[in-house]
Scaffold this motif. Structure first.
Motif, PDB file in Angstrom:
ATOM      1  N   ARG A   1       0.842  -1.212   0.000  1.00  0.00           N
ATOM      2  CA  ARG A   1       0.000   0.000   0.000  1.00  0.00           C
ATOM      3  C   ARG A   1       0.872   1.255   0.000  1.00  0.00           C
ATOM      4  NH1 ARG A   1      -4.906  -0.340   4.279  1.00  0.00           N
ATOM      5  NH2 ARG A   1      -5.472   1.593   3.208  1.00  0.00           N
ATOM      6  N   ILE A   2       1.934   1.221   0.788  1.00  0.00           N
ATOM      7  CA  ILE A   2       2.839   2.374   0.836  1.00  0.00           C
ATOM      8  C   ILE A   2       3.480   2.595  -0.530  1.00  0.00           C
ATOM      9  CG2 ILE A   2       5.001   3.250   1.829  1.00  0.00           C
ATOM     10  CD1 ILE A   2       2.639   3.420   3.763  1.00  0.00           C
ATOM     11  N   GLU A   3       3.863   1.492  -1.167  1.00  0.00           N
ATOM     12  CA  GLU A   3       4.517   1.595  -2.472  1.00  0.00           C
ATOM     13  C   GLU A   3       3.588   2.261  -3.487  1.00  0.00           C
ATOM     14  OE1 GLU A   3       5.742  -2.162  -4.190  1.00  0.00           O
ATOM     15  OE2 GLU A   3       7.498  -1.174  -5.041  1.00  0.00           O
ATOM     16  N   ARG A   4       2.311   1.919  -3.423  1.00  0.00           N
ATOM     17  CA  ARG A   4       1.350   2.505  -4.366  1.00  0.00           C
ATOM     18  C   ARG A   4       1.127   3.987  -4.095  1.00  0.00           C
ATOM     19  NH1 ARG A   4      -1.423  -2.421  -3.495  1.00  0.00           N
ATOM     20  NH2 ARG A   4      -2.787  -1.448  -1.965  1.00  0.00           N
ATOM     21  N   GLU A   5       1.137   4.369  -2.843  1.00  0.00           N
ATOM     22  CA  GLU A   5       0.696   5.720  -2.502  1.00  0.00           C
ATOM     23  C   GLU A   5       1.821   6.697  -2.162  1.00  0.00           C
ATOM     24  OE1 GLU A   5      -2.648   5.472   0.214  1.00  0.00           O
ATOM     25  OE2 GLU A   5      -3.160   3.537  -0.676  1.00  0.00           O
ATOM     26  N   PHE A   6       3.028   6.201  -1.999  1.00  0.00           N
ATOM     27  CA  PHE A   6       4.160   7.081  -1.692  1.00  0.00           C
ATOM     28  C   PHE A   6       5.318   6.773  -2.637  1.00  0.00           C
ATOM     29  CE2 PHE A   6       1.737   7.158   2.180  1.00  0.00           C
ATOM     30  CZ  PHE A   6       1.905   8.432   2.694  1.00  0.00           C
ATOM     31  N   PRO A   7       5.250   7.247  -3.871  1.00  0.00           N
ATOM     32  CA  PRO A   7       6.291   6.914  -4.846  1.00  0.00           C
ATOM     33  C   PRO A   7       7.683   7.412  -4.445  1.00  0.00           C
ATOM     34  CG  PRO A   7       4.758   8.559  -5.706  1.00  0.00           C
ATOM     35  CD  PRO A   7       4.163   8.058  -4.446  1.00  0.00           C
ATOM     36  N   GLY A   8       7.760   8.365  -3.557  1.00  0.00           N
ATOM     37  CA  GLY A   8       9.068   8.877  -3.143  1.00  0.00           C
ATOM     38  C   GLY A   8       9.735   8.050  -2.065  1.00  0.00           C
ATOM     39  N   ILE A   9       9.012   7.104  -1.535  1.00  0.00           N
ATOM     40  CA  ILE A   9       9.558   6.265  -0.469  1.00  0.00           C
ATOM     41  C   ILE A   9       9.990   4.917  -1.043  1.00  0.00           C
ATOM     42  CG2 ILE A   9       8.986   5.031   1.684  1.00  0.00           C
ATOM     43  CD1 ILE A   9       9.112   7.965   2.178  1.00  0.00           C
ATOM     44  N   ALA A  10      11.199   4.497  -0.712  1.00  0.00           N
ATOM     45  CA  ALA A  10      11.652   3.174  -1.155  1.00  0.00           C
ATOM     46  C   ALA A  10      10.923   2.098  -0.350  1.00  0.00           C
ATOM     47  CB  ALA A  10      13.154   3.041  -0.956  1.00  0.00           C
TER      48      ALA A  10
END
Lengths: 483, 164
Positions: free
Chosen positions: B30-39
């Motif tokens: 979910r984080i990957e989908r919604e926070f493209p700036g976070i690895a």
């Protein structure tokens, strides 16, 4: 008073295992047993599912060797879709799967040696467990620890490039593979910046072998006499007798090297292999039917594979194989600690195979999938890092699985692991009234040689403490230790 | 959202085929989908090669299912530990940090988001309780990653009791 010593779970092996050492009134070992809580629910879980789900579904079983389950299931399903066994696939399908498999073998063997075994060799069985681990290796032998990390990473990248995903890979599909290798992937593995390229991996694999041989030269007595007992050995071999970790025919040899299962088609494994249930263990005990339950047990894994194979089809590993075989004058090797030696030869072979495959143009072009006349039943075998892995499925007219049978490597090694534990326990516990860390670790070293994957357990935070419990003949706990 | 020079890795791990064991991977995805700036990374378990992965970042948040954490989740700082307790082919976060420090001379600030799970059977999908806990944990992480900074992470770990 008779005592029972329990080591639960066994450290640095996967899942949950328990060693029970029963002591008599004279403080001598009367019986040792390795109890393993094997997960047997999968066969039932698979029933009613479409057969084509199996290669992905089986990866739920284990986060340690999902690729082995993925490929064994895919090979069984190949038979069902009429693509035949092993060599029946397209060149691209077979070679991409082989690349995936040798990548898995490479990373698994590297992890086992550098991070699970080397602490015992570098620091000794009696060393404080606080340093006898991978962190201790990093502190004292940084170069080795770095090599282990990067070799594992390289193998994982090969798996990612072929299976498509780190978790629940989808690369192997019924009848083949779902992608080619890209030019960028090929270039990365062949010519990547040091150390992440195949030539460095081959160099480090040779270095690991040199390390072991040097250690052996100084510690031959320990390595040659630790848990040595005669055994039959079973594995896949290529039809010409070569070591082959992905496909072949089933061969078994007895303790003297005589063939007792002569290169048979594994689709008919049920004619040759039975599984015995014993009341005290959750895990079955496989045996060769021709020899019966008592004498038909066998060993699988690296030691077995180098005992059954006639040669290794890559030059550097073959050279090492010749020296390895010369040490036992061509006879089967029964020294449990030589499992590590055999594993390192396979590590080198896997690296050579990866290079050979990466240079093969079939990986980047050609048909991916082959299908034929559908069958109702299929068996898939691979040589997993820990030994021969069997997957067997039968389907109904609606393509649903009605029967699934898995014999995992650790199950195949059930009897020899018990014998190894008993051998070592009798040597180190007899006459002792106090349990030391070194004594416990020697038992674990015997199990660790087989690199067992005990239960494909979940790993969630909070699991897997080590508990040591002493129980007297009346069932009373007289001592308990945790770490 | 831009994480700037503060390089953050969200690392979810577990086996999604074993019900609640998949909490970490689900949140990471979910984080990957919604926070493209976070690895973001995920895997079945942590292992030695993750020491290399950690050597190039400033902070890591390990997201994992827990058998015995507080409900719905706990967020706590992790320090490298030489007194490792890992027993198997996998490693604990503090062990990976320690290996990273020994091999590469540095380690990132590290935190564990431990989400309470209840069911570990051979199925996909979270149990109802874990699903609710996962949602709360995700909301917490989402808010934390809006303006990631060493101070924000530290304060969140210090405020653990009020979060729960």
């Amino acid at each position: 008073m008779a005592r029972k010593i329990t080591i639960e779970p066994v450290t640095r092996v996967e899942g949950h295992g328990k060693v029970t050492i029963q002591m008599d009134d004279n403080n001598n070992v009367s019986q040792s047993r390795l109890h393993i809580v094997e997960f047997r629910g999968f066969e039932r879980f698979a029933q009613g599912r479409p057969y084509w789900e199996m290669p992905v579904l089986v990866q739920r079983l284990c986060g340690i060797c999902p690729v082995s389950h993925h490929l064994a299931a895919a090979k069984a399903v190949d038979v069902i879709v009429g693509a035949g066994t092993g060599e029946g696939l397209t060149p691209t399908g077979e070679k991409m799967r082989r690349l995936m498999h040798y990548g898995q073998m490479f990373q698994s063997h590297a992890l086992h040696f550098f991070h699970l075994v080397s602490p015992d060799l570098l620091f000794g069985a009696d060393a404080d467990p606080a340093i006898r681990n991978v962190i201790g290796v990093a502190l004292e032998h940084k170069d080795l620890a770095v090599q282990g990390v990067m070799m594992r990473k390289f193998g994982q990248e090969i798996i990612l490039a072929t299976a498509g995903k780190k978790i629940h890979g989808t690369g192997a599909i019924p009848g083949g593979i779902n992608k080619h290798l890209t030019q960028a992937e090929k270039d990365s593995f062949l010519k990547g910046a040091d150390p992440l390229n195949i030539d460095k991996m081959i160099e480090w694999s040779q270095g690991a072998l040199d390390f072991f041989k040097s250690y052996h030269a100084k510690n031959a007595d320990m390595l040659d006499n630790f848990a040595v007992f005669p055994s039959s050995h079973l594995s896949l071999v290529r039809k010409d007798g070569a070591l082959d970790l992905y496909h072949g025919v089933l061969r078994a040899v007895d303790a003297e090297g005589k063939k007792i299962l002569n290169d048979v088609d594994y689709q008919e494994y049920l004619k040759h292999i039975g599984e015995e249930v014993r009341s005290w263990s959750y895990m079955k005990f496989p045996y060769l039917k021709s020899l019966g339950k008592k004498d038909g047990w066998y060993t699988v894994g690296p030691l077995a594979r180098l005992n059954t194979a006639d040669f290794i089809p890559t030059p550097l590993a073959q050279k090492e194989f010749e020296a390895y075989k010369a040490y036992t004058k061509g006879k089967p090797n029964h020294m449990s600690m030589h499992m590590h030696y055999a594993r390192l030869i396979e590590l080198l072979h896997s690296a050579e195979m990866i290079k050979q495959l990466l240079n093969d143009p079939d990986l980047m072009k050609g048909e991916l999938v082959k299908k034929g006349v559908k069958q109702k039943e299929g068996v898939g075998l691979v040589e997993a890092p820990r030994g021969t892995l069997f997957h067997h499925y039968r389907i109904d007219d609606e393509d649903k699985v009605v029967m699934a049978n898995l014999i995992v490597s650790t199950t195949n090694n059930n009897e020899p692991m018990n014998r190894a534990v008993n051998y070592v326990a009798s040597k180190v516990f007899n006459g002792k009234s106090e349990i030391t860390e070194g004594m416990m670790n020697r038992v674990e070293m015997a199990i660790r040689a087989y690199d067992p994957c005990l239960s494909c357990a979940t790993h969630a935070l909070g699991q897997m403490p080590l508990e040591v419990e002493l129980v007297d003949s009346m069932g009373n706990t007289v001592d308990k230790k945790n770490r | 959202m831009d994480s700037g020079e503060f390089k953050v890795l969200v690392y979810g791990y577990g086996n999604p085929g074993r019900m609640d064991d998949g909490i970490g991977v689900e949140i990471a995805e979910r984080i990957e989908r919604e926070f493209p700036g976070i690895a973001v990374d995920s895997n079945y378990q942590l292992n030695v090669e993750d020491a290399y992965r950690l050597s190039g970042i400033d902070a890591v948040i390990f997201v994992d299912a827990s058998l015995d954490s507080g409900e719905p989740f706990e967020f706590r700082r992790v320090e490298p530990s030489l007194n490792i307790t890992f027993t198997t082919h996998s490693m604990l976060p503090d062990s990976v940090l320690s290996l990273c420090a020994e091999l590469y001379g540095r380690h990132p600030d590290a935190y564990v988001l431990a989400v309470r799970g209840y069911s570990w059977d051979l199925n996909e999908g979270l149990s109802a309780g874990a699903k609710a806990n996962s949602e709360r944990a995700y909301e917490f992480l989402r808010d934390l990653l809006q303006n990631p900074s060493p101070r924000a992470f530290k304060d969140a770990a210090d405020d653990e009791k009020t979060i729960n």
